[in-house]
Design an enzyme around this catalytic site. Sequence first.
Site, mmCIF file in Angstrom:
data_model
loop_
_atom_site.group_PDB
_atom_site.id
_atom_site.type_symbol
_atom_site.label_atom_id
_atom_site.label_comp_id
_atom_site.label_asym_id
_atom_site.label_seq_id
_atom_site.Cartn_x
_atom_site.Cartn_y
_atom_site.Cartn_z
ATOM 1 N N CYS A 118 108.330 40.999 94.570
ATOM 2 C CA CYS A 118 108.371 42.457 94.437
ATOM 3 C C CYS A 118 109.782 42.940 94.146
ATOM 4 C CB CYS A 118 107.836 43.107 95.694
ATOM 5 S SG CYS A 118 108.662 42.520 97.177
ATOM 6 N N GLU A 165 104.092 49.427 100.376
ATOM 7 C CA GLU A 165 105.104 48.695 99.598
ATOM 8 C C GLU A 165 104.411 48.272 98.317
ATOM 9 O OE1 GLU A 165 108.080 48.430 100.601
ATOM 10 O OE2 GLU A 165 107.972 48.773 102.758
HETATM 11 P P1 NAP Z 1 96.436 44.071 95.403
HETATM 12 O O1 NAP Z 1 95.382 43.621 94.481
HETATM 13 O O2 NAP Z 1 96.690 45.519 95.519
HETATM 14 O O3 NAP Z 1 96.047 43.434 96.824
HETATM 15 C C1 NAP Z 1 96.883 43.566 97.926
HETATM 16 C C2 NAP Z 1 96.080 43.449 99.188
HETATM 17 O O4 NAP Z 1 95.198 44.556 99.313
HETATM 18 C C3 NAP Z 1 95.199 42.206 99.263
HETATM 19 O O5 NAP Z 1 95.218 41.712 100.577
HETATM 20 C C4 NAP Z 1 93.826 42.739 98.921
HETATM 21 O O6 NAP Z 1 92.783 41.962 99.455
HETATM 22 C C5 NAP Z 1 93.892 44.084 99.602
HETATM 23 N N1 NAP Z 1 92.937 45.062 99.112
HETATM 24 C C6 NAP Z 1 92.514 45.236 97.849
HETATM 25 N N2 NAP Z 1 91.640 46.275 97.814
HETATM 26 C C7 NAP Z 1 91.522 46.742 99.080
HETATM 27 C C8 NAP Z 1 90.760 47.776 99.682
HETATM 28 N N3 NAP Z 1 89.948 48.550 98.986
HETATM 29 N N4 NAP Z 1 90.865 47.959 101.017
HETATM 30 C C9 NAP Z 1 91.692 47.182 101.734
HETATM 31 N N5 NAP Z 1 92.425 46.174 101.230
HETATM 32 C C10 NAP Z 1 92.354 45.967 99.904
HETATM 33 O O7 NAP Z 1 97.840 43.442 95.068
HETATM 34 P P2 NAP Z 1 98.216 41.921 94.780
HETATM 35 O O8 NAP Z 1 97.716 41.605 93.431
HETATM 36 O O9 NAP Z 1 97.837 41.039 95.917
HETATM 37 O O10 NAP Z 1 99.800 42.011 94.802
HETATM 38 C C11 NAP Z 1 100.589 42.206 93.654
HETATM 39 C C12 NAP Z 1 101.329 43.506 93.725
HETATM 40 O O11 NAP Z 1 101.953 43.641 94.987
HETATM 41 C C13 NAP Z 1 102.444 43.589 92.708
HETATM 42 O O12 NAP Z 1 102.250 44.736 91.953
HETATM 43 C C14 NAP Z 1 103.724 43.724 93.508
HETATM 44 O O13 NAP Z 1 104.662 44.604 92.988
HETATM 45 C C15 NAP Z 1 103.243 44.210 94.819
HETATM 46 N N6 NAP Z 1 104.108 43.705 95.873
HETATM 47 C C16 NAP Z 1 104.941 44.570 96.493
HETATM 48 C C17 NAP Z 1 105.774 44.132 97.509
HETATM 49 C C18 NAP Z 1 106.673 45.065 98.241
HETATM 50 O O14 NAP Z 1 107.199 44.676 99.274
HETATM 51 N N7 NAP Z 1 106.868 46.263 97.780
HETATM 52 C C19 NAP Z 1 105.733 42.793 97.897
HETATM 53 C C20 NAP Z 1 104.875 41.932 97.234
HETATM 54 C C21 NAP Z 1 104.055 42.410 96.223
HETATM 55 P P3 NAP Z 1 91.998 40.879 98.543
HETATM 56 O O15 NAP Z 1 93.005 39.889 98.109
HETATM 57 O O16 NAP Z 1 90.984 40.341 99.474
HETATM 58 O O17 NAP Z 1 91.426 41.667 97.403
#
Ligand code: NAP
Length: 520
Positions: A295, A256
């Site tokens: 999102c 997502e």
């Molecule tokens: P993110 O930086 O991609 O992080 C998301 C999650 O992934 C965090 O728990 C992060 O952990 C983890 N993560 C990062 N690198 C990883 C790796 N190499 N291996 C495993 N896990 C890893 O995103 P965000 O900044 O938290 O979220 C914002 C984005 O989420 C926005 O672009 C939004 O559109 C999207 N979003 C989508 C939805 C949906 O339902 N489609 C809902 C909400 C948000 P750490 O925090 O420990 O780095």
Amino acid sequence: MERLESYVSSGWARGAGKPSVLVNPATEEPLAEASTLGIDFARAFAHARSFGGKALRSLTFAERGDILRALSRAIHTQRDALIEVAIANGGNTRSDAKFDIDGASGTLAYYADLGKQLGGSKFVVEGDGIQLGRSPRWFGYHALVPRHGVALHINAFNFPAWGIGEKVACAVLAGMPVIVKPATSTALLACRIAKLFVDANVLPEGAFSLIAGPPGNMLDHLAEQDVVAFTGSADTGARLRAHAAIVRGSVRLNIEADSLNSATLGPDVSAGSDTYRMFLREVTRDITQKAGQKCTAIRRIFVPQSMVNDVRDELAAMLSDAHVGNPALDGVTVGPLATADQLRDIRAGIEKLAVEASFVVGDQVVAPSGVPEGKGYFVAPALLHCTDADAASAVHEHEVFGPCATIVPYDGSAPRVVDLVARGKGMLVASVYSDDRAFVTEMVMGLAPYHGRLYFGSEKIADQTAGPGTVLPQSVHGGPGRAGGGEELGGQRGIALYSQRVAIQGARPVLDAVFELKRA
Ligand code: NAP
């Protein structure tokens, strides 16, 4: 300072080494720290698979549903305390915090009810079966059977409570143990909820684990029967897709990700009508609620050219009521962004949009209430107006994950606006405000391939909908293309992600006895 603990192999564990620091995004005051260094991921995954998986699979849907109901209650009884945590660590206003926390308990309760309905079986038989041979004796069924691995839930920073609730509900009901990995920056709320889950003492050993802090090398421990449900940025999603353990084991991966959601005002809607007011209200809510960090939030607002001036002026007036500041203060309606990185990205994103669109509101320096001078990750809600939809690219392709949306005029025809919406390359939700059945029909067929959900706003439902930004457990959540290609929730559909669909062929009397099906 509080050091957050992971819950792995049925015990609380503290990571070593230099921790990440969690702050209050309104004041930048440190709140807690988290590290996962030294956590034995291999043991945690093995423990969840062997103990948690076996235990959950031995339960009926109704029994798994009872667990979910207890988890829902555990959250609800501590609602007030959790709201305070969401305000402090998430930058949520009280109303934003309720949206997240009630979303979690409500989704768990919904799946508890579904468990009750599914009753005494342990897997789902889909449909009525199919005759395969000359006679009805050679017969076939499709069944959804729980996978024998662990469900790894990687959540985004913006919904620490709901993210846990919606994923745990589907996985536990399906019969899979879960390991929850919340985003580190807002993990305080997730950790409080995890503690409530563990203390509720209703989950079988190994059925629930929490990794509080950075992911380290946890993905290396994934195996063929596991499932990863990821919510976050498209960039991280792409990295997961290419991860060696995921590729090697064909590990099921649900993503997502980003989404350039749209709202379209139909050509039939006149200024002042109920449908028009509903459109304005829902667009304004999506810009301001959770400071736009949703999102599903509307990023592009398509308006018939003849209505652009009205819409621009009305939205500007409504946004001028937004009160930006410390969400701990009464009367604040827009809190800060969750992290310093988000603030940098959102400022850069708005600048990018401003090359193609002009500001209606939001180009002023923000003066948040109730925070020390110069502190906090605040931006002013921004509304832009793009007059050349064809020449624009960032407006259609760059998700600004904050309180920001852009008005884009169109000529009032369905094919034209479908082409413009589709430039977002795959979205979670599109909303269309119209009472014209011919227009709505064209929009359904045109928009459906690009979306996971379509929402039609109309005066007939203006008094009862939660708006396009609210994800309901009854309907699927996810979207094609840029949105990640995933699908979660959707009532009973939500358990498919955690199940193996298997075709089963044989003699009908034997199969019917196995499935305990009553012949009509
Ligand atoms: P993110 O930086 O991609 O992080 C998301 C999650 O992934 C965090 O728990 C992060 O952990 C983890 N993560 C990062 N690198 C990883 C790796 N190499 N291996 C495993 N896990 C890893 O995103 P965000 O900044 O938290 O979220 C914002 C984005 O989420 C926005 O672009 C939004 O559109 C999207 N979003 C989508 C939805 C949906 O339902 N489609 C809902 C909400 C948000 P750490 O925090 O420990 O780095």
